[in-house]
Design a protein around this motif. Sequence first.
Motif, PDB file in Angstrom:
ATOM      1  N   GLU A 233      -3.315   5.040  -3.022  1.00  0.00           N
ATOM      2  CA  GLU A 233      -4.485   5.961  -2.598  1.00  0.00           C
ATOM      3  C   GLU A 233      -4.144   7.392  -2.389  1.00  0.00           C
TER       4      GLU A 233
ATOM      5  N   ALA B  68      -0.906   2.244   8.204  1.00  0.00           N
ATOM      6  CA  ALA B  68      -1.332   0.864   7.225  1.00  0.00           C
ATOM      7  C   ALA B  68      -0.514   0.924   6.000  1.00  0.00           C
ATOM      8  N   ALA B  69       0.092   1.997   5.782  1.00  0.00           N
ATOM      9  CA  ALA B  69       0.820   2.009   4.262  1.00  0.00           C
ATOM     10  C   ALA B  69       1.996   1.450   4.635  1.00  0.00           C
TER      11      ALA B  69
ATOM     12  N   GLY C  75      -8.203   9.295  11.561  1.00  0.00           N
ATOM     13  CA  GLY C  75      -8.242   8.614  10.290  1.00  0.00           C
ATOM     14  C   GLY C  75      -7.216   8.430   9.527  1.00  0.00           C
ATOM     15  N   LEU C  76      -6.484   9.719   9.192  1.00  0.00           N
ATOM     16  CA  LEU C  76      -5.485   9.816   8.436  1.00  0.00           C
ATOM     17  C   LEU C  76      -4.320   9.045   8.680  1.00  0.00           C
TER      18      LEU C  76
ATOM     19  N   ASP D 240      -4.342   6.528  10.902  1.00  0.00           N
ATOM     20  CA  ASP D 240      -4.548   4.981  10.534  1.00  0.00           C
ATOM     21  C   ASP D 240      -4.292   4.712   9.330  1.00  0.00           C
ATOM     22  N   LYS D 241      -4.602   5.516   8.083  1.00  0.00           N
ATOM     23  CA  LYS D 241      -4.333   5.155   6.868  1.00  0.00           C
ATOM     24  C   LYS D 241      -2.633   5.160   6.784  1.00  0.00           C
TER      25      LYS D 241
ATOM     26  N   VAL E  17      -4.760  11.289  -0.984  1.00  0.00           N
ATOM     27  CA  VAL E  17      -5.594  11.916  -0.170  1.00  0.00           C
ATOM     28  C   VAL E  17      -5.376  13.603  -0.282  1.00  0.00           C
TER      29      VAL E  17
ATOM     30  N   LEU F   3       0.523   5.667  -0.018  1.00  0.00           N
ATOM     31  CA  LEU F   3      -0.495   6.488   0.347  1.00  0.00           C
ATOM     32  C   LEU F   3       0.050   7.870  -0.220  1.00  0.00           C
TER      33      LEU F   3
ATOM     34  N   ARG G  39       0.775  -1.158  -0.185  1.00  0.00           N
ATOM     35  CA  ARG G  39       0.001  -0.145   0.038  1.00  0.00           C
ATOM     36  C   ARG G  39       0.756   1.277   0.075  1.00  0.00           C
TER      37      ARG G  39
END
Length: 220
Positions: free
Chosen positions: A36, A75-76, A68-69, A71-72, A38, A4, A2
């Motif tokens: 992804e 996870a990346a 929330g950001l 967390d992204k 953002v 980001l 992943r």
Amino acid sequence: MRILGICASPNGKKSQTRRLVQGVLDGAASCGAQVEFVDLCRLKIEFCIGCRKCFDTGSCFFKDDYQGLLDKMLAADGMVWGSPNYSFCVRAQMKALIDRMADVIHLQSFDGKYCCAAATGGRDDTVITRYLSMNFLDFGAYVTGTVGAVVTQGPQAVEAAEQTATTLGQALFADIRDKRAYFDQRKDIDKNRHEFQAKIRAAKDVWRNQYAYWEARGWP
């Protein structure tokens, strides 16, 4: 894998900085990465007030889009951040995000990740990519590389930078896949970590979450 992309330009799809961030993502995607994008300007990120609650409890005082950001980001496997040059600094939205990440810095939460920086400017882009790269090292991440363009040099400057961004995205993918070790960067990361750990040990009674985190990891 992943990856980001986070862009702090206010110009939406017309943004030249966004073109560079997207170029990195496209390069990584061409190798098989899940990517992804953002738009940071569409999120609500409050300004840090320096309360240090996150040091003690592990959570922020504010209830906004930051968690929330984060967390992204956690996870990346890799990231690319982009900002235009606003008076020799990143744009306010990007600065607000970085200021909220003091807990990430102390915990070296991006350890093992690989990052890239992208920027545009009317006179200089390197002051921004250098600033972002320094922050990535503070977060514990390796820096694969940077890309930038001086937009006053004409549309060809951004077009050339887009091509560089695509190649950089491919290099980012390869770094993550191969777990590349940047030895000079590792020295800086280790130095930073030891400095942060010393501060946490000294403040263990009030920075309880950070102290417990490093205790559980067994320090060094």
